[in-house]
Design a protein around this motif. Structure first.
Motif, PDB file in Angstrom:
ATOM      1  N   GLN A  12       3.745  -0.559   5.174  1.00  0.00           N
ATOM      2  CA  GLN A  12       2.549  -0.735   6.007  1.00  0.00           C
ATOM      3  C   GLN A  12       2.091   0.874   6.355  1.00  0.00           C
ATOM      4  OE1 GLN A  12       5.126  -2.706   9.133  1.00  0.00           O
ATOM      5  NE2 GLN A  12       3.705  -4.478   8.864  1.00  0.00           N
ATOM      6  N   ASN A  13       0.696   0.988   6.266  1.00  0.00           N
ATOM      7  CA  ASN A  13       0.104   2.315   6.846  1.00  0.00           C
ATOM      8  C   ASN A  13       0.804   3.626   6.414  1.00  0.00           C
ATOM      9  OD1 ASN A  13      -1.899   3.440   8.314  1.00  0.00           O
ATOM     10  ND2 ASN A  13      -0.441   3.831  10.212  1.00  0.00           N
ATOM     11  N   SER A  14       1.090   3.560   5.166  1.00  0.00           N
ATOM     12  CA  SER A  14       1.735   4.632   4.388  1.00  0.00           C
ATOM     13  C   SER A  14       0.992   5.231   3.050  1.00  0.00           C
ATOM     14  CB  SER A  14       3.269   4.197   4.036  1.00  0.00           C
ATOM     15  OG  SER A  14       3.724   4.047   5.284  1.00  0.00           O
ATOM     16  N   THR A  15       1.312   6.398   2.647  1.00  0.00           N
ATOM     17  CA  THR A  15       0.749   7.083   1.560  1.00  0.00           C
ATOM     18  C   THR A  15       2.003   7.195   0.582  1.00  0.00           C
ATOM     19  OG1 THR A  15      -1.294   8.037   2.623  1.00  0.00           O
ATOM     20  CG2 THR A  15      -0.604   8.875   0.567  1.00  0.00           C
ATOM     21  N   ILE A  16       2.017   6.779  -0.531  1.00  0.00           N
ATOM     22  CA  ILE A  16       2.916   6.710  -1.569  1.00  0.00           C
ATOM     23  C   ILE A  16       2.570   7.482  -2.710  1.00  0.00           C
ATOM     24  CG2 ILE A  16       4.902   5.707  -2.735  1.00  0.00           C
ATOM     25  CD1 ILE A  16       5.174   5.481   0.362  1.00  0.00           C
ATOM     26  N   ASN A  17       2.900   8.555  -3.495  1.00  0.00           N
ATOM     27  CA  ASN A  17       2.427   9.273  -4.482  1.00  0.00           C
ATOM     28  C   ASN A  17       3.519   9.828  -5.381  1.00  0.00           C
ATOM     29  OD1 ASN A  17       0.304  10.419  -6.419  1.00  0.00           O
ATOM     30  ND2 ASN A  17       1.353  12.243  -5.748  1.00  0.00           N
ATOM     31  N   SER A  18       3.283   9.131  -6.698  1.00  0.00           N
ATOM     32  CA  SER A  18       4.346   9.874  -7.858  1.00  0.00           C
ATOM     33  C   SER A  18       3.380  10.598  -8.593  1.00  0.00           C
ATOM     34  CB  SER A  18       4.786   8.849  -8.725  1.00  0.00           C
ATOM     35  OG  SER A  18       5.335   9.269  -9.908  1.00  0.00           O
ATOM     36  N   ARG A  19       3.857  12.135  -8.785  1.00  0.00           N
ATOM     37  CA  ARG A  19       3.009  13.063  -9.523  1.00  0.00           C
ATOM     38  C   ARG A  19       3.223  12.660 -11.016  1.00  0.00           C
ATOM     39  NH1 ARG A  19       4.284  18.751  -6.692  1.00  0.00           N
ATOM     40  NH2 ARG A  19       3.664  18.107  -4.703  1.00  0.00           N
ATOM     41  N   TYR A  20       4.414  12.025 -11.480  1.00  0.00           N
ATOM     42  CA  TYR A  20       4.462  12.076 -13.086  1.00  0.00           C
ATOM     43  C   TYR A  20       4.589  10.487 -13.571  1.00  0.00           C
ATOM     44  CZ  TYR A  20       4.922  16.840 -12.635  1.00  0.00           C
ATOM     45  OH  TYR A  20       4.392  18.449 -12.395  1.00  0.00           O
ATOM     46  N   TYR A  21       4.934   9.427 -12.408  1.00  0.00           N
ATOM     47  CA  TYR A  21       5.040   8.189 -13.154  1.00  0.00           C
ATOM     48  C   TYR A  21       4.537   7.340 -12.272  1.00  0.00           C
ATOM     49  CZ  TYR A  21       7.810   5.021 -16.095  1.00  0.00           C
ATOM     50  OH  TYR A  21       8.045   4.129 -17.027  1.00  0.00           O
ATOM     51  N   CYS A  22       5.150   6.311 -11.480  1.00  0.00           N
ATOM     52  CA  CYS A  22       4.720   5.202 -10.827  1.00  0.00           C
ATOM     53  C   CYS A  22       4.917   5.395  -9.506  1.00  0.00           C
ATOM     54  CB  CYS A  22       5.425   4.056 -11.245  1.00  0.00           C
ATOM     55  SG  CYS A  22       5.119   3.536 -12.878  1.00  0.00           S
ATOM     56  N   GLY A  23       4.038   5.063  -8.462  1.00  0.00           N
ATOM     57  CA  GLY A  23       4.398   4.998  -6.898  1.00  0.00           C
ATOM     58  C   GLY A  23       5.310   4.227  -6.683  1.00  0.00           C
ATOM     59  N   ILE A  24       5.203   2.996  -7.011  1.00  0.00           N
ATOM     60  CA  ILE A  24       6.273   1.806  -6.735  1.00  0.00           C
ATOM     61  C   ILE A  24       6.399   1.156  -8.172  1.00  0.00           C
ATOM     62  CG2 ILE A  24       6.783  -0.391  -5.490  1.00  0.00           C
ATOM     63  CD1 ILE A  24       4.642   0.516  -3.363  1.00  0.00           C
ATOM     64  N   SER A  25       7.764   0.905  -8.395  1.00  0.00           N
ATOM     65  CA  SER A  25       8.093   0.269  -9.783  1.00  0.00           C
ATOM     66  C   SER A  25       9.182  -0.723  -9.355  1.00  0.00           C
ATOM     67  CB  SER A  25       8.294   1.262 -10.722  1.00  0.00           C
ATOM     68  OG  SER A  25       8.742   0.568 -11.850  1.00  0.00           O
ATOM     69  N   GLY A  26       9.340  -1.795 -10.305  1.00  0.00           N
ATOM     70  CA  GLY A  26      10.496  -2.554 -10.474  1.00  0.00           C
ATOM     71  C   GLY A  26      11.086  -2.238 -11.701  1.00  0.00           C
ATOM     72  N   GLN A  27      12.238  -3.071 -11.832  1.00  0.00           N
ATOM     73  CA  GLN A  27      13.066  -3.021 -13.246  1.00  0.00           C
ATOM     74  C   GLN A  27      13.054  -4.019 -13.999  1.00  0.00           C
ATOM     75  OE1 GLN A  27      15.237  -2.436 -15.394  1.00  0.00           O
ATOM     76  NE2 GLN A  27      15.370  -0.438 -15.830  1.00  0.00           N
TER      77      GLN A  27
END
Length: 218
Positions: free
Chosen positions: A152-167
């Motif tokens: 909620q109300n957040s900023t998520i960043n990945s420089r080289y892959y995925c911000g959020i991921s499953g497996q």
């Protein structure tokens, strides 16, 4: 590190910036860590260390401060150094900025000793990581409920892959992701969902990357 875990109080409040070189593991009880506007710098010497681990039966709340670390990844998508690792625990983050790590939050419920389902709540946070900022892995058919991520109300960043991921491995499905009023971005994709028997609900949010949202599971 041990002082954070072993204090007799359920709440710990920092009064200065500190550095850690070893993992702090919470395996029982409910603990609140108030960073109090200060920060923790993680200098773990092993490449696959987590700064803080939350195990089955434990609950940890962290608020109001900064966590910084470094990357040890040797390939795109590889996660080595993590700010938080949860195996069946409850983790609440509010007002926490995390930078420099390979991953901010890594959930490994398939490895939980008591087959617990993690619940991770992230509110008013900013993550800027090198690899997968938030990796959520369920425990397959070990439990009837799902591993849950609430953003909620957040900023998520990945420089080289995925911000959020499953497996996508067979024993790591069974997740629920709820995102609202947040900005999630990654180089390859903002959100990558290869896991089966899983649910994602996104409202009033911006998702961006080479591919915004990639869904390969259910």
């Amino acid at each position: 590190a041990e002082a954070l875990k072993n204090t007799t109080s359920n709440q710990v409040e920092l009064n200065s910036d500190i550095s850690l070189e070893n993992t702090v593991c919470f395996d029982t009880g409910n603990k609140i860590l108030d960073l109090n506007g200060y920060g923790i710098n993680y200098n773990g010497k092993e490449s696959e260390y987590s700064m803080i681990a939350v195990e089955d039966g434990a609950s940890l709340t962290v608020v109001n401060g900064d966590l910084t670390g470094t990357s040890a990844a040797t390939a795109i998508g590889a996660i080595k150094k993590k700010a938080f690792n949860s195996r069946g625990g409850n983790l609440i983050l509010n007002g926490v900025d995390i930078t420099g790590f390979d991953s901010a939050v890594n959930v490994e419920d398939m490895a939980a000793e008591m087959d617990g389902d993690s619940i991770v709540q992230i509110t008013n946070c900013n993550f800027d990581t090198e690899q997968i900022a938030v990796l959520i892995q369920g425990n397959g058919d070990k439990t009837d409920s799902r591993t849950k991520l609430i953003l909620q109300n957040s900023t998520i960043n990945s420089r080289y892959y995925c911000g959020i991921s499953g497996q996508g491995n067979s024993e790591r499905w069974g997740t629920e992701i709820v995102i609202s009023e947040s900005d999630v971005s990654g180089c390859y994709s903002g959100i990558y969902l290869p896991q089966g028997d899983s649910v994602a609900t996104i409202t009033d949010s911006k998702i961006s990357g080479n591919t915004g949202i990639a869904v390969k599971g259910g």
